[in-house]
Design an enzyme around this catalytic site. Sequence first.
Site, short mmCIF file in Angstrom:
data_model
loop_
_atom_site.label_atom_id
_atom_site.label_comp_id
_atom_site.label_asym_id
_atom_site.label_seq_id
_atom_site.Cartn_x
_atom_site.Cartn_y
_atom_site.Cartn_z
N GLU A 111 -1.82 -0.10 15.88
CA GLU A 111 -2.42 -0.18 14.54
C GLU A 111 -3.92 0.05 14.62
O GLU A 111 -4.52 0.07 15.68
CB GLU A 111 -2.16 -1.56 13.91
CG GLU A 111 -0.91 -1.66 13.05
CD GLU A 111 -1.07 -0.99 11.69
OE1 GLU A 111 -2.11 -0.33 11.45
OE2 GLU A 111 -0.16 -1.12 10.86
N ARG B 36 -0.96 -13.96 9.54
CA ARG B 36 -2.03 -13.47 10.42
C ARG B 36 -2.78 -12.37 9.69
O ARG B 36 -2.27 -11.77 8.73
CB ARG B 36 -1.47 -12.93 11.74
CG ARG B 36 -0.53 -11.75 11.57
CD ARG B 36 -0.26 -11.04 12.88
NE ARG B 36 0.80 -10.04 12.73
CZ ARG B 36 0.65 -8.84 12.19
NH1 ARG B 36 -0.54 -8.47 11.72
NH2 ARG B 36 1.66 -8.00 12.09
N ASN C 7 -4.06 -8.69 9.16
CA ASN C 7 -3.34 -7.43 9.38
C ASN C 7 -4.32 -6.26 9.29
O ASN C 7 -5.11 -6.06 10.20
CB ASN C 7 -2.21 -7.32 8.35
CG ASN C 7 -1.22 -6.22 8.68
OD1 ASN C 7 -0.78 -6.11 9.83
ND2 ASN C 7 -0.87 -5.40 7.71
N ASP D 86 1.69 2.24 4.75
CA ASP D 86 1.08 1.35 5.73
C ASP D 86 -0.42 1.65 5.77
O ASP D 86 -1.05 1.78 4.73
CB ASP D 86 1.76 1.57 7.09
CG ASP D 86 1.60 0.39 8.04
OD1 ASP D 86 0.54 -0.26 8.02
OD2 ASP D 86 2.51 0.13 8.83
#
Length: 293
Positions: free
Chosen positions: A15, A98, A100, A198
């Site tokens: 990511e 969490r 991201n 995303d």
Amino acid sequence: MSLTVALDVRAELGECPLWSVEEQALYFVDIKGRALHRFVLATGAHRTFAMPEEIGCIGLRKGGGFIAGFRSGLWLLDADGNCTQKLADNPEDQRTSRFNDGRTDPVGRFLAGTIDEPKDGGKAHLYRYDSRGLETLAAGLLTSNGVAFSPDGRALYHSDTPTFTVWRYAYDPATGQATDKTLFVRLQPTKTDRGRPDGAAVDAEGCYWTALFDGGRIQRYSPEGRLLAEYPVPARCPTMVCFGGPDLKTLYVTSARTGCSEDELRIYPHSGSLFAMPVEVPGLPEYKFDFSA
């Protein structure tokens, strides 16, 4: 144009690719692998920094090093990936939340969102961090993603991945306020296509590029939200895009192996790798986090 393997790293959940103009190097994270990666295309040099916990996003920091979003909160990292100072706690239940996706705004503030891992209550948020602390910009989310800015910094894009939706806000760089939320793109899933928006980036023409997780492709949208092009990725789960290279005309794409079946990994053996392709329109250099902003 087609995507090819730039680095066969096979991350569990790659990511947040981020290009450093000064270093001519690409940074990205492996969330599940708890790692920060540095890759120099010109030499092929690849270095991995172990992280103490899951790291969701990074931003380049003015003066060197990074700001990073972890499960526990936002931290400053030095150039070698060492945590040096905690800036803010993750205010949510850290057992199921969490940090991201994240990105620095034109003034130097850091925008970072969280993920509601059970995805059963819309408990995730998009936050803005600056010298005043952590403030909420958006609530009621499942997975905050896709933060990107228009070339003039006056439009903020933001997606909620499981809802297949990208939103656009009017953004005031002077105050860091996001207003006038409007629908930018809503994808229509089918039984055979569950691709959802995303991580993202905006190019010099103001077009929004997004990786479609579980969709095996990336898409480019006009500033008005019209689909202009899409490109297949040799992985079922591309996760985020960024622009790099000396002229910012190389598009990099991270990807994931997590959640892929054995059959899918046989079809897409390079899942989790870093991919790249040349593009005609350059991207925009990343803003740097400024602790005094």
